[in-house]
Write a protein that holds these residues in place. Structure first.
Motif, PDB file in Angstrom:
ATOM      1  N   GLY A   1       0.792  -1.228   0.000  1.00 34.80           N
ATOM      2  CA  GLY A   1       0.000   0.000   0.000  1.00 34.80           C
ATOM      3  C   GLY A   1       0.820   1.273   0.000  1.00 34.80           C
ATOM      4  O   GLY A   1       0.254   2.365   0.131  1.00 34.80           O
ATOM      5  N   ILE A   2       2.114   1.176  -0.142  1.00 36.54           N
ATOM      6  CA  ILE A   2       2.982   2.356  -0.094  1.00 36.54           C
ATOM      7  C   ILE A   2       3.243   2.876  -1.494  1.00 36.54           C
ATOM      8  O   ILE A   2       3.798   2.175  -2.349  1.00 36.54           O
ATOM      9  N   ASP A   3       2.867   4.133  -1.755  1.00 38.29           N
ATOM     10  CA  ASP A   3       2.989   4.705  -3.099  1.00 38.29           C
ATOM     11  C   ASP A   3       4.436   4.803  -3.581  1.00 38.29           C
ATOM     12  O   ASP A   3       4.693   4.681  -4.778  1.00 38.29           O
ATOM     13  N   ASP A   4       5.368   5.053  -2.672  1.00 36.86           N
ATOM     14  CA  ASP A   4       6.754   5.282  -3.065  1.00 36.86           C
ATOM     15  C   ASP A   4       7.544   3.990  -3.253  1.00 36.86           C
ATOM     16  O   ASP A   4       8.745   4.043  -3.528  1.00 36.86           O
TER      17      ASP A   4
ATOM     18  N   ARG B   1       8.018   0.408  -5.367  1.00 34.85           N
ATOM     19  CA  ARG B   1       7.658  -0.319  -6.573  1.00 34.85           C
ATOM     20  C   ARG B   1       8.216  -1.738  -6.460  1.00 34.85           C
ATOM     21  O   ARG B   1       9.430  -1.935  -6.422  1.00 34.85           O
TER      22      ARG B   1
ATOM     23  N   ARG C   1      10.861  11.659  -6.063  1.00 27.65           N
ATOM     24  CA  ARG C   1      10.079  12.464  -7.005  1.00 27.65           C
ATOM     25  C   ARG C   1      10.982  12.921  -8.140  1.00 27.65           C
ATOM     26  O   ARG C   1      12.140  13.295  -7.928  1.00 27.65           O
TER      27      ARG C   1
END
Length: 452
Positions: free
Chosen positions: A260-263, A265, A277
């Motif tokens: 569930g962590i956006d950062d 992959r 970013r």
């Protein structure tokens, strides 16, 4: 026939006669005293720092310079006087070589078309003119394409030979030398190309020694190591942060929580890239020549801050700075909470990592050379293709594509590409970078006619 086939022992022994040692000491002082004063080294310390090979090479540079000087009252060189008194002991070939030395000049050359054990082509970067093919067996074993060397090239009969005092010049040392030589020319400082007469260049011989030593000594003494930062501007220090899993927690539990962590992959069931970013197109770039920016990106240009991997009963965070290690610890502790115990951190500097790698034995886990070569070449393709549209310091902060649109810019682009090729070739024959083919970049920028 190479310079190594000529014996100068008689000429060197003649140096100890009469008062020649005094004149030679003055020449040695011209070559070495300014540098020794600057670095606070005496002659013995300089020898210990550089090693026997370079001490003898530099002595050769000074000796060859001494052989070109004319002395009163009759304006004869040391070679003239030696041959007048002892020439009957020398062969015709040796006398021709000595005479060529006495009229030679030190210059800066660009090397190309190397045939190991036989020859190379040399282009004079100071006096201009057409490149010449130099017959040479020893130096051709170590020279790289587009490398710059300071040397005396002698024309003897139909052949060109190189004298014994050969110094490899970095791009930085070359620029320092050219700036110093401009001070000796009577041409306006705005002149685009430096061109010196032989008489002026002959007087400038000690400057070649100075430029080489001022470039090499800081590196040997550890005073000129570049600062290496990551893309966040942090100093590079490798951190491994190991989070032991609590009893009862499985690898699947960790994977589900990290999903569930956006950062993050995920690359496989046990490995994740931690992403940052993408910087804006107009982001500031490092302007310090002694600063190197190191970093990895994904295919879309997103920076990789670190990696996470499940190893046995632990989740391991790998990052390259203390600041990222702190952020990563906080992120994992906030996300995983009591699923992991207190983390353990190990630290390794760049120097420690280099020493550890150099001293390690080959492992069965190492990537085969042919596979590593494909991976490295693919990475370089991607990196250089992106660079074609980015500002480059050597091109006046213009992109290679933009610089290649003008005549002056095309010449700078060619110099930049030669520098890249030379740097790539210098890493060693077993490194995949050494076999990278830059020809596509020359063609892409339409400057392949300058690859000579």
């Amino acid at each position: 026939m190479t310079a190594n086939s000529f014996n100068l022992n008689g000429l060197i022994k003649f140096l100890s006669r009469d008062d020649w040692s005094l004149q030679f000491d003055e020449v040695m002082g011209d070559h070495f005293w300014p540098v020794m004063d600057e670095f606070g080294l005496d002659q013995q310390e300089l020898g210990e720092v550089l090693g026997d090979h370079w001490v003898m090479t530099l002595w050769g540079c000074a000796f060859e310079d001494f052989l070109t000087l004319s002395f009163e009252p009759d304006g004869m060189t040391f070679v003239d006087l030696y041959l007048k008194r002892r020439g009957f002991k020398e062969t015709a070939r040796s006398k021709a070589y000595m005479k060529a030395l006495s009229t030679s000049v030190m210059s800066l050359y660009e090397v190309s078309d190397i045939v190991p054990g036989q020859s190379f082509r040399a282009r004079d970067l100071i006096r201009g003119g057409d490149p010449v093919v130099v017959q040479e067996a020893t130096a051709t074993q170590t020279l790289n394409q587009w490398e710059r060397i300071a040397a005396r090239i002698l024309g003897i009969g139909d052949s060109h030979l190189i004298a014994g005092g050969l110094l490899p010049f970095s791009m930085e040392a070359s620029q320092a030398l050219l700036e110093g030589l401009k001070e000796l020319s009577n041409k306006p400082r705005s002149r685009k190309k430096l061109s010196l007469e032989d008489d002026t260049l002959r007087i400038a011989a000690p400057l070649f020694t100075h430029a080489w030593l001022f470039d090499v000594l800081p590196k040997v003494l550890g005073e000129d190591l570049p600062d290496v930062n990551n893309t966040d501007g942090d100093s590079i220090v490798f951190h491994e942060v190991r989070f032991p899993l609590e009893v009862g927690i499985t690898n699947k539990d960790i994977a589900e929580r990290l999903a569930g962590i956006d950062d993050l992959r995920q690359e496989n069931p046990q490995f994740w890239n931690w992403l940052g970013r993408r910087p804006p197109a107009n982001a500031a770039r490092a302007s310090d020549a002694n600063l190197f920016i190191a970093g990895m990106t994904m295919e879309d240009g997103t920076p990789v801050l670190g990696s996470l991997e499940i190893k046995g009963r632990a989740l391991v965070l790998m990052v390259n700075s203390a600041e990222r290690a702190q952020k990563g610890r906080e992120l994992m502790q906030n996300v995983l909470g009591k699923m992991v115990r207190t983390p353990l951190t190990s630290i390794q500097t760049i120097e420690q990592a280099r020493e550890a790698y150099a001293g390690r034995k080959p492992s069965s886990d190492d990537i085969p050379l042919d596979i590593a070569t494909q991976l490295v070449h693919a990475m370089l393709d991607k990196q250089y293709r992106a660079t074609l549209d980015e500002p480059v310091g050597m091109l006046g902060d213009k992109s290679p594509r933009a610089a290649a649109r003008t005549k002056a810019g095309r010449e700078k682009v060619a110099e930049w590409l030669k520098y890249l090729e030379m740097r790539s070739a210098s890493v060693g024959p077993d490194d995949p970078m050494a076999t990278y083919d830059f020809s596509w970049i020359w063609t892409e920028l339409k400057v392949q006619d300058l690859r000579r």
